[in-house]
Design an enzyme around this catalytic site. Structure first.
Site, short mmCIF file in Angstrom:
data_model
loop_
_atom_site.label_atom_id
_atom_site.label_comp_id
_atom_site.label_asym_id
_atom_site.label_seq_id
_atom_site.Cartn_x
_atom_site.Cartn_y
_atom_site.Cartn_z
N ASP A 224 72.16 -11.33 108.35
CA ASP A 224 71.10 -12.23 108.82
C ASP A 224 69.75 -11.51 108.82
O ASP A 224 69.65 -10.36 109.28
CB ASP A 224 71.46 -12.66 110.25
CG ASP A 224 70.47 -13.63 110.83
OD1 ASP A 224 70.40 -14.76 110.33
OD2 ASP A 224 69.76 -13.26 111.79
N GLU A 286 70.47 -12.37 103.37
CA GLU A 286 69.59 -13.52 103.58
C GLU A 286 68.17 -13.08 103.27
O GLU A 286 67.53 -12.40 104.07
CB GLU A 286 69.65 -14.03 105.02
CG GLU A 286 68.90 -15.34 105.16
CD GLU A 286 68.24 -15.57 106.52
OE1 GLU A 286 68.14 -14.65 107.34
OE2 GLU A 286 67.79 -16.71 106.73
#
Ligand code: NOJ
Length: 564
Positions: A224, A286
């Site tokens: 993330d 990401e």
């Protein structure tokens, strides 16, 4: 003869397992990974929240759909301020999603079906309720005092923020803490304090958490916000973007000193070192880049960093503009075979492609275009990400009143930023109560009214549904080796209505023709060959032959054919 037998048996004993292993270890180079937002996929106990058993119950569906792996958005204990992206324990399961035994069962059932499992590793920050942060905030001298990014205030009263850094969730990225009389830094919500990755103990703890899950059999992680791990230690102000305000009304800045700092690469390498200990281990990043050249930096000089950066630049073009899509796709296809892009059109942070690409179209046209999206996602070289509900054409259902909003950014940014609830609504399984997602009277987000028509059970029966198109597309991609490693070549690159390209491998050439326009388009594709046998099409029967010198593709039509 005996010698030949010996060689053969040696081959079967040693070479074959190695070959099998190599393919297995490289599974991610041509994978389709399906993102599950656990809160919204399947609610097995009727409390209105999806859970792990709800995922396990639907593994057969995913197997039939034909995905290689699932990525489960965070399922760890969390106060759920940002719905799991605020982790309070990195090595446990959120009780509302189940138990560790449920997780182990999910792993075992997924393995039986040859479906890999990836977890979402929230590396930049923890929850402010994580015991690490609670300890860190308790004094300036405790053993975890340096586990987060603490700084003194400036100004005469020492209470002004140290820099102009802005949180991606709005307003200053610094939060005052009256116990330490210091600020802590948070790139996202104030309940998501940034971990201090310059501290070797933090690194050790996080790599340990990765090993914990890899030992349980997961195949890797979606990392993330991975480019936000470091901030400038010299506390330079970010450059101001004059005249620009963000959705929260702040003076916008270029995140020069808080994003993509060179130090991140050391961490990527260390993480890769962890996942490399496990065959098939993979790191998905990401990232939001514009070009393949920018993406190339994240694989690492020796391809020893992120395996699969998300190629967000293609799927978030958001316009049915063939020239723009082609430019981005052509650019992506310049990545060498050693660097795999992860194509993506949908995720839990953006309005669904159904709406982003549906401007001016009615629902029937949108359903057609959903198939164009599927083919754009799944026929070029690379791996692909799908997001639950994309395969049935779920639409974004944005809250209409601020009081209904669950997403923190929607509450801060209303009405300009309405948040991400719209793309996180419950999966539409059937036309039963709560769309078959739950038996609760109060699912955590309302089930959109479209579920009566748009649901798995209904689409299962309709041979022309978006769902059945995805199934056929995934089957073709799996079975035809050209989609795995075939060369990519643009065709008719001046055509501004139709995206066309070929994939060629020693087994032959496949032509992909995608009509992005709302009118039938006839063009000459004979430079690729005289005729093509239909492999998958929205208008011509499988196996039918199509002449390529004047091929007509109806509005929003898809044609994929084996060139003869
Ligand atoms: C990116 C995640 O995809 C998003 O959902 C989350 O809010 C932020 N990172 C913060 O973790």
């Amino acid at each position: 003869m005996i010698k030949r037998l010996l060689v053969l048996s040696l081959f079967f004993a040693f070479a074959l397992p190695v070959l099998a292993q190599t393919t297995d270890a490289d599974w991610w180079r041509h994978a389709v990974i399906y993102e599950i937002y656990p809160r919204s996929f399947g609610d097995s106990n009727g409390d209105g929240l999806g859970d792990l058993n709800g995922i396990t119950e639907h593994l057969d569906y995913l197997k039939e759909l034909g995905v290689d792996g699932i990525w489960i958005s965070p399922c760890f204990p969390s106060p759920q301020v940002d719905f799991g992206y605020d982790v309070s324990d990195y090595t446990a399961i959120a009780p509302e999603y189940g138990t560790m035994a449920d997780f182990d069962r999910l792993m075992a059932e997924a393995k039986k079906r040859n479906i890999r499992v990836l977890l979402d590793f929230v590396v930049n920050h923890s929850s402010d309720k994580h015991p690490w942060f609670i300890e860190s905030a308790s004094s300036r001298t405790n053993p975890k005092a340096d586990w987060y990014v603490w700084k003194d205030g400036i100004g005469a009263d020492k209470k002004q923020v140290p820099t102009n850094w802005i949180s991606l969730f709005g307003h200053s990225a610094w939060e005052w803490d009256s116990k330490r009389n210091q600020f802590y830094y948070h790139m996202f919500a104030k309940e998501q304090p940034d971990l201090n990755w310059r501290n070797p103990e933090v690194q050790k703890a996080m790599y340990g958490a990765m090993r914990f899950w890899m030992d349980k059999g997961v195949s890797g992680f979606r990392l993330d916000a991975v480019d936000t791990l470091f901030e400038d230690p010299n506390l330079h102000d970010d450059p101001i973007l004059p005249g620009k305000k963000n959705a929260y009304g702040d003076q916008d800045v270029e995140h020069k000193y808080t994003q993509d700092l060179p130090e991140t690469h050391d961490v990527y390498r260390a993480m890769r070192h962890v996942t490399n200990q496990y065959p098939g281990g993979v790191l998905v990043g990401e990232v939001y880049f514009d070009t393949a050249a920018q993406m190339a930096t994240i694989y690492g000089k020796n391809n020893d960093e992120i395996n699969l950066p998300m190629a967000t630049q293609l799927g978030f073009t958001n316009k049915r503009d063939v020239s723009e899509i082609r430019r981005k796709l052509d650019d992506l296809m310049t990545l060498p075979a050693t660097q795999t892009a992860l194509m993506v059109f949908d995720n839990h942070d953006n309005a669904r492609s159904w709406d982003r690409y549906g401007n001016g179209l009615n629902d029937a046209q949108r359903a057609q275009f959903a198939k164009v999206v599927a083919a754009t996602l799944l026929t070029p070289r690379g791996s692909a990400l799908m997001y639950y509900g994309q395969e049935i054409g779920m639409k974004t259902t944005t809250p209409t009143r601020r009081e209904e909003v669950k997403d923190p950014i929607g509450r801060t940014g209303w009405p300009k930023e309405k948040g991400r609830d719209g793309e996180r609504t419950p999966m539409q399984w059937s036309n039963a109560k709560d769309a078959g997602f739950s038996s609760s009277d109060h699912p955590w987000l309302p089930v959109p009214p479209t579920f009566k028509q748009v649901n798995v059970a209904a689409e299962d029966k309709d041979p022309n549904s978006v769902l059945n198109f995805y199934r056929a597309m995934l089957k073709l991609r799996r079975e035809n080796p050209v989609f795995r490693d075939g060369d990519y070549k643009g065709v008719n690159e001046n055509n501004s209505n139709v995206l066309a390209f070929t994939r060629t491998s020693p087994q032959g050439t496949v032509l992909v023709v995608l009509n992005y326009s709302d009118k039938a388009q006839t063009a000459d594709y004979s430079q690729s060959g005289k005729e093509a046998r239909t492999l998958l099409s929205t208008f011509s029967k499988s196996d039918g032959a199509q002449k390529l010198n004047a091929l007509t593709v109806p509005a929003f039509g898809v044609f994929i054919g084996q060139v003869q």
